[in-house]
Design an enzyme around this catalytic site. Structure first.
Site, PDB file in Angstrom:
ATOM      1  N   GLY A 224     152.624 100.080 -15.758  1.00 22.73           N
ATOM      2  CA  GLY A 224     152.872 100.672 -17.061  1.00 22.73           C
ATOM      3  C   GLY A 224     153.394  99.717 -18.113  1.00 22.73           C
TER       4      GLY A 224
ATOM      5  N   LYS B   6     141.784  34.149  10.445  1.00 20.85           N
ATOM      6  CA  LYS B   6     140.740  35.049   9.945  1.00 20.85           C
ATOM      7  C   LYS B   6     139.459  34.276   9.637  1.00 20.85           C
ATOM      8  CE  LYS B   6     142.157  39.330   9.873  1.00 20.85           C
ATOM      9  NZ  LYS B   6     141.409  40.357  10.639  1.00 20.85           N
TER      10      LYS B   6
ATOM     11  N   ASN C 194     144.282  44.095  -0.304  1.00 21.42           N
ATOM     12  CA  ASN C 194     145.219  45.090   0.224  1.00 21.42           C
ATOM     13  C   ASN C 194     144.546  46.460   0.253  1.00 21.42           C
ATOM     14  OD1 ASN C 194     147.909  43.489   0.273  1.00 21.42           O
ATOM     15  ND2 ASN C 194     147.026  43.066  -1.737  1.00 21.42           N
TER      16      ASN C 194
ATOM     17  N   TYR D  62     147.698  32.960   9.267  1.00 21.86           N
ATOM     18  CA  TYR D  62     146.899  34.191   9.265  1.00 21.86           C
ATOM     19  C   TYR D  62     145.525  33.933   8.660  1.00 21.86           C
ATOM     20  CZ  TYR D  62     145.421  38.948   8.052  1.00 21.86           C
ATOM     21  OH  TYR D  62     144.713  40.124   7.924  1.00 21.86           O
TER      22      TYR D  62
END
Length: 369
Positions: free
Chosen positions: A282, A107, A132, A103
């Site tokens: 009242g 990237k 995150n 991954y």
């Protein structure tokens, strides 16, 4: 301004587009996996700014990392180049781009491709290595621990925490969106070659889980978390977005007698509590005083009178109150006080006290006004 957003149906994309529309950006081209690929040509030809948020993070096969995070980036940039469109391009990368996993490698390859494109064309490159990201609309049980914890705890499902001491670096979706819109307006936060979200929260998994469980419990205890803590505030907003749709509401305990009712609404250890008082026609309530406890009364329906008398004086002070004219009345210490409903319908009063009620130390002393 024509704004192209790839990954438009993803977590960041949905939040970004919603806020762009809130701010009256009306020409937004949304590109996702469901979009006809032929439209990419039109979108790239006319774009004045590109938010490239599309990517792959949970593929069935690891080869899909390069296809999704490098391959589509290449297609996007080549299409822009075909139309000689040198508009700014923002790319959503990850802090994992520093790591040698499939991954991270994919990237980093996407980043390098954009930097090369920028050098060749002069187009402005904006690379964000997000940690995150958490917030509403993030898919649970997918790739976000926060989304999974919030969803599962809110829905009474188990969670799994392997090591509660693991520290997480987190950014809140609203802060991400704010930064991306700043970048759209040439006001990005940048350090060297990379852009960054200014507000990053560092907190352990165990602390996160404890917070989320406390959010769940707060609905039972009528409390709210500390909103002065920005992470707690953001996480609480996130948690609420995962509540089951048939559980948005919860009941309060009404203390009812022949005079009306008294119901605690919200409790905060550092900001006191808010209650709802209903007085029958009242009826007079109160006739007591406090050393330190102080209150604020706001009649929102009906009309009546709030009376005060300093405990060592015979002079009675009266404030007439009505839901037709909203007016907050402070209840100072050292004054015995009461509130009487002068109308022929129920009188509803919102009451704030500076401290939570402590039956062991109520600081309430009976004395007729």
């Amino acid at each position: 301004m024509n704004i192209l957003v790839t990954g438009s149906k993803g977590f960041i994309g949905k939040n970004l587009i919603a806020e762009l529309k809130n701010r009256n950006y009306i020409s937004i081209q949304e590109y996702s996996r469901d979009t006809d690929p032929a439209l990419l040509n039109e979108y790239c030809k006319n774009a004045d700014f590109v938010f490239h948020l599309a990517g792959v993070n949970r593929p069935k096969d690891q080869s899909e990392f390069m296809d999704g995070n490098y391959g589509f980036t290449s297609t996007l940039l080549e299409t822009l180049k075909k139309y000689q469109n040198n508009c700014p391009v923002m790319i959503s990368s990850s802090v994992q781009a520093n790591l040698e996993n499939p991954y991270g490698i994919s990237k980093r390859a996407g980043e390098d491709l954009l930097f090369q494109y920028s050098n060749q064309t002069g187009a402005k490159a904006l690379v964000y290595r997000f940690p995150n990201v958490f917030g509403k609309w993030c898919k649970p049980n997918y790739n976000s621990a926060i989304a999974t914890f919030c969803h599962n705890i809110a829905n009474g499902l188990p969670i799994n925490v392997n090591d509660p001491n693991v520290k997480m670096n987190l950014v809140y979706i609203d802060d991400v969106v704010e930064e991306l819109i700043n970048a759209l307006n040439c006001n990005e936060s940048k350090v060297d070659d990379f852009c960054e979200v200014p507000v990053v929260h560092t907190i352990s998994l165990g602390e996160i889980v404890d917070l989320i469980y406390s959010f769940k419990q707060s609905r039972e205890e009528r409390t709210i978390p500390d909103m002065s803590n920005s992470f707690s505030k953001s996480l609480y907003s996130t948690y609420l977005s995962y509540l089951p749709e048939d559980q948005f509401s919860y009941e309060l305990k009404m203390n009812v007698d022949n005079r009306g009712s008294f119901t605690e609404f919200i409790k905060t250890p550092e900001r006191g509590q808010v209650s709802v008082n209903i007085s029958k026609p009242g009826i007079t309530k109160g006739n007591h005083w406090h050393h330190t406890k102080n209150e604020k009364f706001l009649v929102v329906s009906g009309h009546g009178v709030i009376r005060f008398r300093k405990i060592d004086s015979s002079e009675v002070i009266e404030y007439f109150v009505s839901g037709k004219r909203l007016e907050v009345v402070d209840i100072p210490t050292g004054y015995t006080h009461n509130i009487e409903n002068l109308g022929d319908t129920d009188m509803v009063t919102i009451m704030w006290a500076n401290e939570l009620f402590d039956p062991e130390k109520p600081d309430t002393y009976y004395l007729e006004v």
